[in-house]
Design an enzyme around this catalytic site. Structure first.
Site, short mmCIF file in Angstrom:
data_model
loop_
_atom_site.label_atom_id
_atom_site.label_comp_id
_atom_site.label_asym_id
_atom_site.label_seq_id
_atom_site.Cartn_x
_atom_site.Cartn_y
_atom_site.Cartn_z
N GLU A 126 12.21 37.46 -2.59
CA GLU A 126 12.88 39.21 -1.09
C GLU A 126 12.59 38.96 0.00
O GLU A 126 12.91 38.88 1.19
CB GLU A 126 12.48 40.25 -1.99
CG GLU A 126 13.55 40.40 -3.82
CD GLU A 126 15.29 40.13 -3.37
OE1 GLU A 126 15.48 40.59 -1.81
OE2 GLU A 126 15.92 39.91 -3.45
N CYS A 182 31.99 35.01 1.73
CA CYS A 182 32.14 35.17 2.42
C CYS A 182 31.15 35.06 4.13
O CYS A 182 29.70 36.44 4.24
CB CYS A 182 31.61 36.88 2.15
SG CYS A 182 32.47 38.60 3.05
N CYS A 185 38.37 33.02 1.03
CA CYS A 185 38.50 34.40 0.30
C CYS A 185 39.68 33.61 -0.61
O CYS A 185 38.96 34.14 -1.44
CB CYS A 185 40.19 35.13 1.42
SG CYS A 185 39.00 35.48 2.53
N CYS A 195 37.61 33.72 -3.44
CA CYS A 195 36.11 35.02 -3.89
C CYS A 195 37.15 36.60 -4.37
O CYS A 195 38.45 36.70 -4.91
CB CYS A 195 36.72 35.65 -2.70
SG CYS A 195 35.51 37.48 -2.36
N CYS A 200 40.55 43.06 -1.61
CA CYS A 200 39.85 43.28 -0.14
C CYS A 200 40.80 43.59 0.69
O CYS A 200 41.82 43.57 1.12
CB CYS A 200 39.44 42.09 0.09
SG CYS A 200 38.34 41.94 1.77
S1 SF4 Z 1 38.21 38.19 0.12
FE1 SF4 Z 1 37.23 39.86 1.48
S2 SF4 Z 1 34.82 39.78 0.65
FE2 SF4 Z 1 35.73 38.33 -0.17
S3 SF4 Z 1 35.74 36.33 1.31
FE3 SF4 Z 1 37.05 37.06 2.08
S4 SF4 Z 1 36.64 38.95 3.18
FE4 SF4 Z 1 34.40 38.41 2.04
#
Ligand code: SF4
Length: 313
Positions: free
Chosen positions: A34, A181, A188, A191, A197
């Site tokens: 970390e 992200c 996206c 994701c 989102c």
């Molecule tokens: S959906 Fe939202 S959290 Fe996911 S990569 Fe895109 S902006 Fe980022």
């Protein structure tokens, strides 16, 4: 499927499970990773620093028993040396055994709230969220937060936390920030947070970009003082490179022989260093042979000066 489950599922299938600090429950190894990863990329930590450091210091007790110079030597090249000093200080303070509670951990030098939570979530699977730079970006976008605010971000991090799977949730959030992200061109479509989102239509607005200040160039002068074939070095006291050895630096042009110039970029400024062999005697307490210098922890800029001197010979 709820977003928390989607994040958990995504981690099972796509997470970076092979990272060595994810294959241990040793709090010291997790703490070390970390701290190293705070200002440094995974690739650099993995390829050059994590394993050699653990080989030299396999336990926090071994860090506590070593002189600071030895710890700094193993940190050489990783930068942000305050991290190494704090690690050493913490090792001594807690007598080589990290406390288990996040409150006690957070009270140790160099361990902030997020690091304390990370140690507890990763070593003991405690239901605590983390809030590193990548996670902050994901949260800002997911909740469409334009201005970063620690209090708000902690509230959101708690809201999103999967309390049944804190380990996988936090690792997933870090991976999503690092892999999907990303600051520019987030992915996206891949994701797991995408379906709820709030910021995905304009992720670059969350958080609103802050205009970066122009990087200043500082000009200083380094003094190469020789005595009986040895080089005079001082141990730095300033915050940035505290504890490292190096050539004395001054702000005024010294009278002497100009040997060359080295440049170095720090996080907030560039340093242009003109190197001189001064005509006048300079009061320096410690002189070292080349062999002795090899054993000292030196900053990168001082290594550049040594390289310059070798090129001159
Ligand atoms: S959906 Fe939202 S959290 Fe996911 S990569 Fe895109 S902006 Fe980022």
């Amino acid at each position: 499927m709820k977003v928390k489950e989607a994040i958990f599922q995504w981690y099972q299938e796509n997470g970076r499970h092979d990272l060595p600090w994810r294959q241990t429950s040793d709090a010291y190894k997790i703490y070390l990773s970390e701290i190293m990863l705070q200002q440094t990329q995974v690739k650099t930590v993995l390829e050059r620093f994590y394993f050699p450091f653990l080989e030299r210091f396999p336990t926090l007790q071994s860090v506590a028993e070593a002189p600071l110079d030895d710890v700094l030597k193993m940190w050489e090249g990783l930068g942000y040396y305050t991290r190494a000093k704090n690690l050493h200080h913490t090792a001594i303070t807690c007598k080589g055994i990290l406390p288990r509670s996040p409150e006690e951990l957070g009270g140790l030098k160099g361990i902030g709230k997020s690091t304390a939570h990370a140690i507890c979530a990763f070593a003991y699977h405690e239901p605590l969220p983390i809030l590193d730079a990548n996670v902050k970006r994901v949260l800002c976008r997911y909740f469409a937060i334009s201005v970063k605010n620690e209090k708000v971000l902690w509230e959101r991090a708690w809201e999103l936390l999967h309390v049944k799977h804190p380990y996988a949730h936090n690792q997933a959030m870090m991976d999503i920030g690092a892999i999907l992200c990303t600051p520019k061109n987030p992915h996206c479509n891949a994701c797991p947070l995408s379906f709820t989102c709030k910021g995905k239509s304009a992720p670059e607005n969350y958080p609103k970009p802050i205009k970066k200040a122009k990087v200043l160039t500082k000009k200083r002068f380094a003094l190469v003082c020789e005595h009986e074939g040895k080089l005079g070095l001082i141990q730095r006291q300033e915050k940035l490179l505290h504890g490292l050895w190096g050539f004395m630096q001054v702000d005024e042009v010294p009278e002497g022989i100009f040997l060359g110039k080295v440049m170095h970029t720090y996080s907030h400024f560039k340093l242009e260093l003109e190197v001189f062999k001064p005509f006048l005697h300079v009061k320096i307490k410690n002189y070292f042979t080349c062999k002795e210098i090899e054993k000292l922890a030196l900053s990168t800029v001082d290594k550049k000066i040594l390289k310059l001197l070798n090129l001159k010979k």
